[in-house]
Design a protein around this motif. Structure first.
Motif, PDB file in Angstrom:
ATOM      1  N   ILE A   1       0.829  -1.207   0.000  1.00  0.00           N
ATOM      2  CA  ILE A   1       0.000   0.000   0.000  1.00  0.00           C
ATOM      3  C   ILE A   1       0.860   1.252   0.000  1.00  0.00           C
ATOM      4  O   ILE A   1       0.499   2.271  -0.610  1.00  0.00           O
ATOM      5  N   ALA A   2       2.008   1.203   0.649  1.00  0.00           N
ATOM      6  CA  ALA A   2       2.914   2.351   0.625  1.00  0.00           C
ATOM      7  C   ALA A   2       3.370   2.666  -0.795  1.00  0.00           C
ATOM      8  O   ALA A   2       3.845   3.779  -1.064  1.00  0.00           O
ATOM      9  N   ARG A   3       3.242   1.708  -1.711  1.00  0.00           N
ATOM     10  CA  ARG A   3       3.634   1.889  -3.113  1.00  0.00           C
ATOM     11  C   ARG A   3       2.429   1.903  -4.033  1.00  0.00           C
ATOM     12  O   ARG A   3       2.538   1.627  -5.228  1.00  0.00           O
ATOM     13  N   ASP A   4       1.255   2.214  -3.482  1.00  0.00           N
ATOM     14  CA  ASP A   4       0.015   2.351  -4.248  1.00  0.00           C
ATOM     15  C   ASP A   4      -0.408   1.040  -4.910  1.00  0.00           C
ATOM     16  O   ASP A   4      -1.016   1.028  -5.979  1.00  0.00           O
TER      17      ASP A   4
ATOM     18  N   PRO B   1     -10.281  15.720  -0.758  1.00  0.00           N
ATOM     19  CA  PRO B   1      -9.214  15.810  -1.763  1.00  0.00           C
ATOM     20  C   PRO B   1      -9.216  14.584  -2.661  1.00  0.00           C
ATOM     21  O   PRO B   1      -9.839  13.558  -2.367  1.00  0.00           O
ATOM     22  N   ALA B   2      -8.494  14.685  -3.775  1.00  0.00           N
ATOM     23  CA  ALA B   2      -8.350  13.535  -4.671  1.00  0.00           C
ATOM     24  C   ALA B   2      -7.704  12.390  -3.914  1.00  0.00           C
ATOM     25  O   ALA B   2      -6.726  12.584  -3.189  1.00  0.00           O
ATOM     26  N   PRO B   3      -8.242  11.174  -4.044  1.00  0.00           N
ATOM     27  CA  PRO B   3      -7.690  10.036  -3.287  1.00  0.00           C
ATOM     28  C   PRO B   3      -6.420   9.492  -3.914  1.00  0.00           C
ATOM     29  O   PRO B   3      -6.114   9.747  -5.082  1.00  0.00           O
ATOM     30  N   ARG B   4      -5.675   8.741  -3.131  1.00  0.00           N
ATOM     31  CA  ARG B   4      -4.594   7.915  -3.667  1.00  0.00           C
ATOM     32  C   ARG B   4      -5.210   6.605  -4.131  1.00  0.00           C
ATOM     33  O   ARG B   4      -5.890   5.921  -3.355  1.00  0.00           O
ATOM     34  N   VAL B   5      -4.975   6.258  -5.357  1.00  0.00           N
ATOM     35  CA  VAL B   5      -5.619   5.081  -5.936  1.00  0.00           C
ATOM     36  C   VAL B   5      -4.695   3.879  -5.802  1.00  0.00           C
ATOM     37  O   VAL B   5      -3.503   3.944  -6.123  1.00  0.00           O
ATOM     38  N   LEU B   6      -5.260   2.773  -5.318  1.00  0.00           N
ATOM     39  CA  LEU B   6      -4.525   1.525  -5.119  1.00  0.00           C
ATOM     40  C   LEU B   6      -4.835   0.555  -6.254  1.00  0.00           C
ATOM     41  O   LEU B   6      -6.005   0.310  -6.567  1.00  0.00           O
ATOM     42  N   HIS B   7      -3.777   0.013  -6.836  1.00  0.00           N
ATOM     43  CA  HIS B   7      -3.912  -0.925  -7.945  1.00  0.00           C
ATOM     44  C   HIS B   7      -3.600  -2.338  -7.465  1.00  0.00           C
ATOM     45  O   HIS B   7      -2.776  -2.530  -6.563  1.00  0.00           O
ATOM     46  N   PRO B   8      -4.233  -3.348  -8.057  1.00  0.00           N
ATOM     47  CA  PRO B   8      -3.997  -4.726  -7.586  1.00  0.00           C
ATOM     48  C   PRO B   8      -2.566  -5.180  -7.869  1.00  0.00           C
ATOM     49  O   PRO B   8      -1.996  -4.890  -8.927  1.00  0.00           O
TER      50      PRO B   8
ATOM     51  N   VAL C   1       4.023   6.835 -12.691  1.00  0.00           N
ATOM     52  CA  VAL C   1       3.085   7.863 -12.237  1.00  0.00           C
ATOM     53  C   VAL C   1       3.398   8.132 -10.770  1.00  0.00           C
ATOM     54  O   VAL C   1       3.224   7.245  -9.927  1.00  0.00           O
ATOM     55  N   PHE C   2       3.861   9.336 -10.471  1.00  0.00           N
ATOM     56  CA  PHE C   2       4.273   9.655  -9.105  1.00  0.00           C
ATOM     57  C   PHE C   2       3.085   9.641  -8.149  1.00  0.00           C
ATOM     58  O   PHE C   2       3.178   9.080  -7.053  1.00  0.00           O
ATOM     59  N   ARG C   3       1.970  10.247  -8.542  1.00  0.00           N
ATOM     60  CA  ARG C   3       0.796  10.311  -7.668  1.00  0.00           C
ATOM     61  C   ARG C   3      -0.414   9.744  -8.407  1.00  0.00           C
ATOM     62  O   ARG C   3      -1.197  10.497  -9.012  1.00  0.00           O
ATOM     63  N   PRO C   4      -0.623   8.445  -8.355  1.00  0.00           N
ATOM     64  CA  PRO C   4      -1.776   7.860  -9.042  1.00  0.00           C
ATOM     65  C   PRO C   4      -3.079   8.238  -8.347  1.00  0.00           C
ATOM     66  O   PRO C   4      -3.241   8.017  -7.150  1.00  0.00           O
ATOM     67  N   SER C   5      -4.005   8.833  -9.100  1.00  0.00           N
ATOM     68  CA  SER C   5      -5.276   9.260  -8.501  1.00  0.00           C
ATOM     69  C   SER C   5      -6.458   9.029  -9.428  1.00  0.00           C
ATOM     70  O   SER C   5      -7.549   9.530  -9.170  1.00  0.00           O
ATOM     71  N   ASN C   6      -6.247   8.278 -10.505  1.00  0.00           N
ATOM     72  CA  ASN C   6      -7.321   8.018 -11.461  1.00  0.00           C
ATOM     73  C   ASN C   6      -7.718   6.548 -11.353  1.00  0.00           C
ATOM     74  O   ASN C   6      -6.914   5.654 -11.620  1.00  0.00           O
ATOM     75  N   GLN C   7      -8.963   6.312 -10.980  1.00  0.00           N
ATOM     76  CA  GLN C   7      -9.413   4.944 -10.758  1.00  0.00           C
ATOM     77  C   GLN C   7      -9.526   4.138 -12.052  1.00  0.00           C
ATOM     78  O   GLN C   7      -9.578   2.903 -12.008  1.00  0.00           O
ATOM     79  N   ASP C   8      -9.540   4.806 -13.189  1.00  0.00           N
ATOM     80  CA  ASP C   8      -9.641   4.095 -14.461  1.00  0.00           C
ATOM     81  C   ASP C   8      -8.278   3.707 -15.026  1.00  0.00           C
ATOM     82  O   ASP C   8      -8.207   3.013 -16.041  1.00  0.00           O
ATOM     83  N   SER C   9      -7.196   4.153 -14.389  1.00  0.00           N
ATOM     84  CA  SER C   9      -5.865   3.787 -14.871  1.00  0.00           C
ATOM     85  C   SER C   9      -5.600   2.311 -14.629  1.00  0.00           C
ATOM     86  O   SER C   9      -6.074   1.718 -13.651  1.00  0.00           O
ATOM     87  N   GLN C  10      -4.818   1.724 -15.518  1.00  0.00           N
ATOM     88  CA  GLN C  10      -4.428   0.316 -15.394  1.00  0.00           C
ATOM     89  C   GLN C  10      -3.079   0.160 -16.098  1.00  0.00           C
ATOM     90  O   GLN C  10      -2.999   0.149 -17.317  1.00  0.00           O
ATOM     91  N   PHE C  11      -2.009   0.071 -15.291  1.00  0.00           N
ATOM     92  CA  PHE C  11      -0.673   0.014 -15.876  1.00  0.00           C
ATOM     93  C   PHE C  11       0.257  -0.744 -14.937  1.00  0.00           C
ATOM     94  O   PHE C  11      -0.083  -1.012 -13.785  1.00  0.00           O
TER      95      PHE C  11
END
Length: 692
Positions: A6-9, A128-135, A660-670
């Protein structure tokens, strides 16, 4: 291992189940995640919606403590603030009333007798804009560990914790790029019964210091403990096989005297003859000629052969590069040497050469100790000859372009100039000093917090939350801290807590800054610090924590709202000061500092003139540090190339690797790119390998 991820999104997702959790349970969990200022990416949410109710409950039980710890919510800071209706309760008092109540609390009266009963607060509306967590996939943790091993900078405390949690069994220490990290890990392995070897005599000295609880960086005099017979034989064996043994000893005669005295090499004369000979040379005072003395002799004679000698040790060549340019008007062999330097070192050299002639000051932290930093005027006589400097820059650029040919093409966001690469003496965060965070347009106030727990104490102990204010010429205009509780209507302090009244010695101070009012009062820069008023270092407390929130309405939401948190980290170390960040109100930016600058700990109000002399040089130094943009600008460019972005707020990043330094878009997938292996590379052409 959710903490590491989680510390690395990233986040580990629960397994799918035949019978999925009800929609209400899923909604509750996602709302709870939002409470901490995080959100799941669309792909992560889809995976979560396919799990069962029991699995969801167990998953959330593992995730929530991590989110609480990362934001500081686990401290329950609001419980230990003096005035629970802050800021309104303090703003309603005049100075006499404030100090009467404060003195009564200092005398030992219960806080409840002089403060208002906590009132209900309006609900929080500005999220504020959230930090988005990716699987994360199954390879996530091994890749994270490999990236940490490769990182060519000293691990922060949190990174070291990650390494120890992820390390199981033997480790190839040759793959650990930074020497102090290598020594630290070697100590850990030896303590767990796993053999660990280091290669140079200086590294053995570092290892002995670390085994004794000292600094592997050798920045202070080391007191060595008594080593067991097995430890002595192991350390002596490492010294016996070390190359350049006499050279290393010649550079650090006194530390090696203490080490060899502790190891008693005379007990093993037949086994370690090289060490015995070196020991005899040290104690008979016989001059030991080595690499360093040869370099000094050749430089004094202005003998160009020194360049060839230095080229045999590229790190030494880099450290002497300026001296070569000034002495000989050129840097012979630089085209070959750059191939043996890490990418991070090349970027650092490049930024130094680019900026050095324009700098007004030179700033020196003795042995990396910023609390004793010295500042002198740069002086025009220190300018580098333009032609030779440009030739070195061309050699560095050619090497970086060659290495990064396989890392592109990239679509490079200019805003990545705001993300600095890590430095060797950072303590708080994995990104570098000088990293910039933009303040969103709707933000009207900033709230900083210092929290501490000392354990039971008879007298009060303070770790003061403080701000100093400066105009656009860095001249002091005021402060907000424990003894200056108001700066007009632009800043207010939450009251000075008395932690002796708490069984665990817990306390918290808040300060609110109102950005428009500060600008109207002539403030351009606001500098945030934590000061150890009681002259007990941060390490002396059980816990010291710094956090910064921002929002639009200070009286809305709870005093500490995790979703508002922008910075949050434990503060550790033997220092008595920590300058965390500064605000540039004109540019509406928060700039990360992480420095123990010289200052007086009694009150921030005493530090204005002192900081006016040290902060401009320090900010100038930050501007000379390399950024993510400096790294990727050497890769091939293309509009449809690998995205390298500050954030993904305005457009989702989908498919393939990306940074991406600050991921905040829930539709991103990378696939997030880890910079550690890129920065540690030497000579070889780089290919981008995604993180999990």
């Amino acid at each position: 291992m959710q903490r590491v991820l989680i510390a690395r999104d990233l986040i580990a997702m629960p397994a799918p189940a035949p019978r999925t959790a009800p929609a209400a349970a899923l909604a509750t969990v996602t709302a709870n995640i939002a409470h901490y200022g995080f959100a799941l990416s669309a792909r992560a949410y889809t995976m979560l919606s396919g799990t069962g109710e029991d699995e969801l409950r167990r998953w959330w039980a593992g995730v929530e403590p991590v989110l609480a710890a990362l934001t500081g919510a686990d401290k329950r800071m609001a419980d230990f603030v003096v005035y629970k209706n802050f800021p309104a309760e303090v703003l309603a008092m005049d100075e006499a009333e404030y100090w009467l109540r404060q003195i009564l609390m200092y005398w030992g009266l219960p806080n409840d007798l002089v403060t208002q009963e906590e009132a209900a607060r309006a609900p929080l509306r500005d999220l504020p804009a959230p930090r988005v967590l990716h699987p994360a996939d199954d390879a996530a943790l091994p890749r994270i560990l490999a990236g940490l091993h490769a990182l060519p900078a000293r691990w922060t405390d949190d990174q070291w914790r990650d390494v120890t949690d992820l390390t199981e069994g033997p480790v190839d220490l040759a793959g650990v790029s930074f020497v102090e990290n290598r020594v630290r890990l070697a100590v850990r392995l030896l303590e767990t019964g796993v053999e660990a070897r280091v290669s140079t005599a200086t590294d053995v000295l570092r290892l002995a210091a670390a085994l004794s609880g000292g600094d592997p960086g050798l920045r202070a005099t080391q007191r060595l403990r008594r080593f067991t017979r097995a430890e002595r034989r192991h350390l002596l064996g490492l010294l016996e096989s070390a190359p350049h043994l006499l050279d290393d000893i010649a550079r650090r005669r006194e530390p090696f005297k203490r080490l060899l005295f502790a190891l008693h090499p005379g007990d093993y004369r037949a086994a370690f003859p090289r060490v015995v000979a070196a020991y005899d040379a040290l104690y008979t005072g016989r001059p030991v000629r080595g690499f360093a003395s040869d370099v000094e002799r050749l430089l004094a004679a202005r003998d160009p052969a020194v360049a060839g000698l230095l080229a045999t040790r590229p790190g030494e060549y880099a450290r002497r590069l300026r001296q070569l340019l000034v002495t000989f008007g050129e840097a012979p062999g630089v085209e070959t040497v750059v191939r043996d330097l890490t990418t991070l070192r090349l970027l650092q050299l490049r930024r130094h050469l680019e900026t050095v002639d324009a700098r007004q000051w030179r700033m020196f932290p003795p042995r990396g100790n910023w609390s004793r930093a010295q500042v002198v005027a740069a002086g025009g006589d220190r300018r580098l000859p333009a032609g030779p400097r440009d030739a070195v820059l061309a050699a560095i650029d050619a090497e970086l372009t060659r290495r990064l040919a396989g890392a592109g093409p990239v679509a490079l966001d200019p805003a990545t100039e705001k993300v600095k690469l890590p430095t060797n003496d950072a303590e708080l965060a994995p990104y570098g000093r000088g990293t910039v965070f933009g303040i969103p347009a709707g933000v009207r106030f900033v709230r900083s917090a210092s929290y501490w727990a000392t354990g039971p104490t008879v007298g009060n102990i303070w770790y003061d939350n403080s701000w100093n204010f400066f105009d656009d010429a860095w001249q002091p205009v005021g402060a907000c801290c424990w003894d200056h509780v108001r700066f007009g209507d632009a800043a207010v302090f939450s009251g000075d807590p008395t932690n002796s009244k708490d069984l665990d010695g817990r306390a918290c101070q808040l300060i609110d800054l109102y950005l428009d009012e500060l600008a109207a009062a002539g403030v351009r820069y606001a500098v945030w610090s934590l000061l150890c008023y009681s002259r007990r270092s941060f390490d002396a407390a059980s816990d010291v924590h710094a956090a910064l929130q921002w929002g639009s309405e200070p009286q809305e939401g709870r005093l500490f709202e995790p979703s508002r948190v922008q910075l949050s980290f434990p503060v550790r170390g033997a220092g008595l000061t920590k300058f965390v960040a500064h605000l540039d109100l004109s540019r509406r930016e928060l700039v990360y500092l992480d420095a123990n600058l010289p200052s007086r700990v009694q009150s921030a109000s005493l530090n204005g003139a002192l900081l006016a002399g040290t902060l401009p040089p320090y900010v100038e130094y930050l501007a000379s540090l390399p950024s993510v943009h400096d790294l990727f600008r050497h890769a091939p460019a293309a509009g449809d190339g690998m995205p390298v972005r500050y954030d993904d707020t305005d457009a989702a990043v989908t498919g393939g690797p990306a940074y991406v330094f600050r991921p905040s878009n829930q539709d991103s997938q990378f696939d997030p790119v880890d910079l550690g292996q890129l920065l540690a590379s030497k000579g070889e052409a780089m290919v981008v390998l995604p993180s999990p």
